[in-house]
Structures are given as C-alpha cells and as structure tokens.
Design a protein around this motif. Structure first.
Motif, PDB file in Angstrom:
ATOM      1  N   VAL A   1      35.594  39.177  37.313  1.00  0.00           N
ATOM      2  CA  VAL A   1      34.521  40.252  37.337  1.00  0.00           C
ATOM      3  C   VAL A   1      34.743  40.901  36.095  1.00  0.00           C
ATOM      4  CG1 VAL A   1      35.790  41.956  38.540  1.00  0.00           C
ATOM      5  CG2 VAL A   1      33.300  42.040  38.540  1.00  0.00           C
ATOM      6  N   LEU A   2      33.395  41.037  35.335  1.00  0.00           N
ATOM      7  CA  LEU A   2      33.250  41.521  33.946  1.00  0.00           C
ATOM      8  C   LEU A   2      32.973  43.158  34.018  1.00  0.00           C
ATOM      9  CD1 LEU A   2      31.266  38.838  32.269  1.00  0.00           C
ATOM     10  CD2 LEU A   2      33.715  38.771  32.655  1.00  0.00           C
ATOM     11  N   LEU A   3      33.693  43.921  33.636  1.00  0.00           N
ATOM     12  CA  LEU A   3      33.520  45.486  33.380  1.00  0.00           C
ATOM     13  C   LEU A   3      33.485  45.880  32.310  1.00  0.00           C
ATOM     14  CD1 LEU A   3      35.809  46.012  36.612  1.00  0.00           C
ATOM     15  CD2 LEU A   3      33.284  45.929  36.520  1.00  0.00           C
ATOM     16  N   ILE A   4      32.863  47.133  32.151  1.00  0.00           N
ATOM     17  CA  ILE A   4      33.106  48.002  30.824  1.00  0.00           C
ATOM     18  C   ILE A   4      34.254  48.927  30.836  1.00  0.00           C
ATOM     19  CG2 ILE A   4      31.976  49.505  29.059  1.00  0.00           C
ATOM     20  CD1 ILE A   4      30.804  46.833  28.999  1.00  0.00           C
TER      21      ILE A   4
ATOM     22  N   VAL B   1      32.249  41.356  44.953  1.00  0.00           N
ATOM     23  CA  VAL B   1      31.058  41.197  43.802  1.00  0.00           C
ATOM     24  C   VAL B   1      30.041  40.698  44.599  1.00  0.00           C
ATOM     25  CG1 VAL B   1      30.593  40.317  41.703  1.00  0.00           C
ATOM     26  CG2 VAL B   1      32.870  40.538  42.246  1.00  0.00           C
ATOM     27  N   ILE B   2      28.769  41.730  44.346  1.00  0.00           N
ATOM     28  CA  ILE B   2      27.582  41.174  45.102  1.00  0.00           C
ATOM     29  C   ILE B   2      26.438  41.202  43.988  1.00  0.00           C
ATOM     30  CG2 ILE B   2      25.771  42.304  46.648  1.00  0.00           C
ATOM     31  CD1 ILE B   2      28.826  43.996  46.571  1.00  0.00           C
TER      32      ILE B   2
ATOM     33  N   ARG C   1      29.276  49.023  37.972  1.00  0.00           N
ATOM     34  CA  ARG C   1      28.389  47.984  37.339  1.00  0.00           C
ATOM     35  C   ARG C   1      29.203  46.895  37.044  1.00  0.00           C
ATOM     36  NH1 ARG C   1      25.824  47.422  32.409  1.00  0.00           N
ATOM     37  NH2 ARG C   1      26.715  49.590  31.796  1.00  0.00           N
ATOM     38  N   ALA C   2      28.878  45.625  37.571  1.00  0.00           N
ATOM     39  CA  ALA C   2      29.820  44.526  37.050  1.00  0.00           C
ATOM     40  C   ALA C   2      28.991  43.343  36.559  1.00  0.00           C
ATOM     41  CB  ALA C   2      30.438  43.825  38.303  1.00  0.00           C
TER      42      ALA C   2
END
Length: 451
Positions: free
Chosen positions: A331-334, A374-375, A396-397
């Motif tokens: 999953v990509l996150l900041i 993850v949705i 927020r992904a």
C-alpha cells in the motif's frame, strides 16, 4: 439589473444590507480570495456547493428590484434617466464582450475553451434572459404609467414567471427510460450477467456512452462527468494522459484508455477492473463491441502487510505511472519512513465483504499479523471507519483511495458514508422548523390580542 441599480440610487440606507449580501454572494460564486477565506474559516462551508450562494444574490436582487419599482413610481423622470444610463452601459459592455472582451476574460482565467465555443454555449441563455428582461421591464413601465390595470398586470406577470420557470425546467428530465439512452442489446445483457462485483474500463472506444453505466448497475472507473474527485482524476491520469478528453463543454471528462500499456497498469488491477470494454478493431464501422478479461484484477477489498512510504505526492504518482506498483503486496502512503526495497511480503489474511451498498461497506477480516485493509473507493470527507465497533482513522492510500490499519486477529470492519453536510443540514432544518413554529404561534397570539 436595471431595477437593482435604481434601488442603489434611490433606496440608499434601506438597500445597503442587501447590496452587501449580493456583492458577497457574487464574489464567492466567482472564486475570489473571499471564497478561500470562507472555505477555511466558516464551519460547514466546505461541504456545500459553492454555486448555490447565487441564491443569496437572487434574493437580494429581487428585494432590491422591489425598491426599484417604488423608485420609478416616486421619481419617474430621474428613474428614466438612470435606466437609460444603465441600459447604455450594459449595451457598451455587450459590444466590448462581443468584439474582444471574451478573449481577454478567458485568457485571464486560463480557460481551455476558445471564445467562439463559449459564445455558442452562452448566447441562447443570454438571448432568453434578454427576452424575459424586456417583457418584465415593459410590464413595469406600462403599470407605472397606468396604461395597464392592476389585475391584468398581475396575471401577465404571473404567466411570464411560470413560462420562464417551465422553459428552464424542461431541460431537466428527472425520469427517463434508460433504453432511450442506451438501448438493450445481447452485449449489454451478457455483461450484466457476467460482471458481478467487478469494475469495467473502456479501451479505444466509448462502448458505454458517458454517464450511462450506472443505469444498468455497471461500475465504470471513468465515473460521471464533472463529478470525479480531483485526486481520483489525477490518479487515473497517471495511467495515461491521453484519456483526458478536451473540454468540449464546461466540464472535464475521463475518456477511454488508448494504449496497451495503459490497460496493463497495475492501478487497474487495484481498482478491480476485470473487464476491458472495447470493439473489434479489424472490423469496418459499426464495430462489434467485445470485452477483454483481466485475470490479474484484485477483489474489491484487499489485505497487505507492506507499506511503501513516499516523501511527496508527486513521487507517489510517478511510482504509479512507472508500472512498478504492486497492489497485491503493498500500500502506498505519504510519510517519513521511506522504503525503497523491492521485497514483497506474503499477507496471511482473509477478507470477505459481508455487505456493500453505495454508502456502507462491511468486511470480515482474519489476519495473523498487523496488516492494512485497502479499499479501492475514493478517499473523501464523510467516510468513517469502525473496527469491532471502535472508530479508527482512515488512511489516504495509493494517492486517492482508502486503507485501514488492523492489528492481528478476527475483525469486523464497518465503513460508512455520513457526511458532515448531512448533519449540518438536519440541524438547520430542525432549527428552521422550530423558528417558523415560534413565529406562527407569536403571530396568532398577537392577532388574538389585537382583536
């Protein structure tokens, strides 16, 4: 507008609050710096449609127009001179707009529309406005000069207003047979029976006309014109720039994907796009619609253990566009903990959707270690998540979507859409009803006492 100006000239003190309201409403509607201030400071303002503040202007202008009618009756000569001056000014502005003004305005607003396109769009509306303005002004003038009796004046005025509303309302067909827009076909029937919970994307051709998929319960990643959230729009654009259609109307649109690389994007897998709708390219028009099955599509909810952090949103988008994104594993996150290794992690978890509606998703999850649920639904204010009844934060992904951090164990996850605007609307509606009831009761009390 003419009566508005008359009110400003003649009503003076009485018109000042309404003039202020009208000006503020226009400043908000046209996106002045005042809009940013209100958006940041006023509670609930960000949850409303900004264009609706025009109603405040319309209310103020209507009352000011009444003052203008009184001004005509009281000071006929002065009012006629004022009306002539205002009409002449409006005429000069129209001439300026016609011969160069629109070019300057559109250039200043960085619009992608040529002036000719905008004029073609707005001219019929301006013509209709001019017609009704002329009718209304003529009626008021005849009534002021006592050339038309009171009762016929009221009847014609009401008829004009009704005709105006009908001419406006007939453009909005609230209920229309879906078959008139998208006729039934064997292709459409087969797609409906096959698609299930999966999503579709369009490739090369608009197999489903824009805004029609929801008529048949088909989940289309291209969305509804002009209603795509900005982050979602940018995420889809990261797949391919060419699917952003030119602005042929005053709105933006996501068109079909145009390259083989685009339909192989891992973001489509993440979005649960199982079916790529296209046509047989080797046929002469009209080409037969077909679909391509994407066997790599992921389910509508996913569990992963590996979080890939990025220092900025632009880096995250570049990573998606590069094709390196592995949605089945990460999953990509900041955040600050930037990881750059290519290691993938098996996720020992089971997730199952127990219930799914437009505003509610319920998922059962069993995981051996900490993981992320993850949705692939657009992250947007108003979504709230509850894990085993306890409220948790939604992350927020993958730039524009949602994820929830889960500890090891068995969990029931509930995600519901309850926007703040709904709560504020209910409170204001109840307060308005209470106030109205008090005013009605007070009026009755005063009437009885007076009698």
């Amino acid at each position: 507008l003419l009566l508005f100006v008359l009110a400003i000239v003649n009503a003076r003190r009485k018109s000042i609050p309404l003039i202020v309201l009208a000006v503020l409403a226009l400043l908000l509607a046209f996106g002045s710096p005042l809009l940013k201030i209100c958006y940041s400071l006023l509670p609930g303002f960000r949850f409303s449609r900004i264009d609706r503040v025009v109603v405040i202007y319309m209310f103020s202008a209507s009352v000011l127009a009444g003052y203008g009618v009184d001004a005509i009756r009281a000071k006929l000569t002065r009012s006629l001179i004022t009306l002539g001056g205002v009409a002449g000014t409006i005429g000069l502005v129209c001439v300026w707009l016609r011969y160069g003004g629109w070019h300057i305005i559109l250039a200043k607003t960085h619009s992608q529309l040529p002036a000719s396109t905008y004029l073609a769009y707005i001219s019929p509306k301006l013509l209709l406005c001019a017609v009704f303005t002329g009718i209304g002004t003529t009626l008021l003038a005849l009534r002021t000069l006592k050339r038309i009796p009171h009762n016929p004046f009221i009847l014609v005025l009401v008829a004009t207003v009704i005709f105006d509303l009908l001419s406006f309302g007939t453009r909005f067909k609230v209920c229309q047979d879906a078959s008139r827009i998208l006729p039934p076909s064997h292709y459409l029937d087969s797609l409906q029976k096959t698609i299930g919970e999966w999503r579709v994307a369009k490739f090369v051709a608009n197999v489903l006309p824009p805004n029609t998929a929801t008529l048949y319960g088909i989940d289309d990643i291209h969305g509804y014109d002009a209603l795509n959230v900005n982050r979602y729009f940018e995420a889809i654009r990261a797949i391919e720039e060419r699917n952003i259609l030119p602005q042929t109307a005053l709105r933006r649109r996501l068109g079909p994907l145009m390259s083989r690389k685009a339909i192989e994007s891992p973001l489509l897998d993440f979005l649960s796009v199982k079916y790529i709708l296209t046509v047989k390219i080797d046929q002469e028009p009209p080409r037969q619609p077909i679909w391509i099955v994407n066997d790599d599509a992921l389910p509508r909810v996913q569990t992963v253990t590996h979080a890939h952090y990025f220092a900025s949103e632009s880096q995250l988008l570049d990573y998606i566009a590069s094709g390196q994104f592995k949605p089945e594993y990460e999953v990509l996150l900041i955040g600050d903990s930037v990881t750059s290794d290519d290691t993938t992690y098996a996720c020992h978890a089971i997730s199952e959707i127990a219930k799914r509606d437009a505003d509610r998703i319920v998922v059962r999850v069993t995981c051996r270690e900490q993981c992320f649920l993850v949705i692939p639904e657009t992250y947007y204010p108003g979504w709230h998540a509850y894990v085993d009844g306890e409220k948790v934060d939604i992350l927020r992904a993958n730039y524009a979507f949602m994820a929830i951090r889960l500890p090891p164990g068995d969990h029931m996850v509930r995600i519901v859409y309850t926007p703040e605007s709904l709560r504020i609307g209910v409170i204001l509606s109840v307060a308005g009803l209470v106030l109205l009831s008090v005013l009605v009761a007070s009026r009755r009390t005063l009437t009885v006492h007076h009698d």
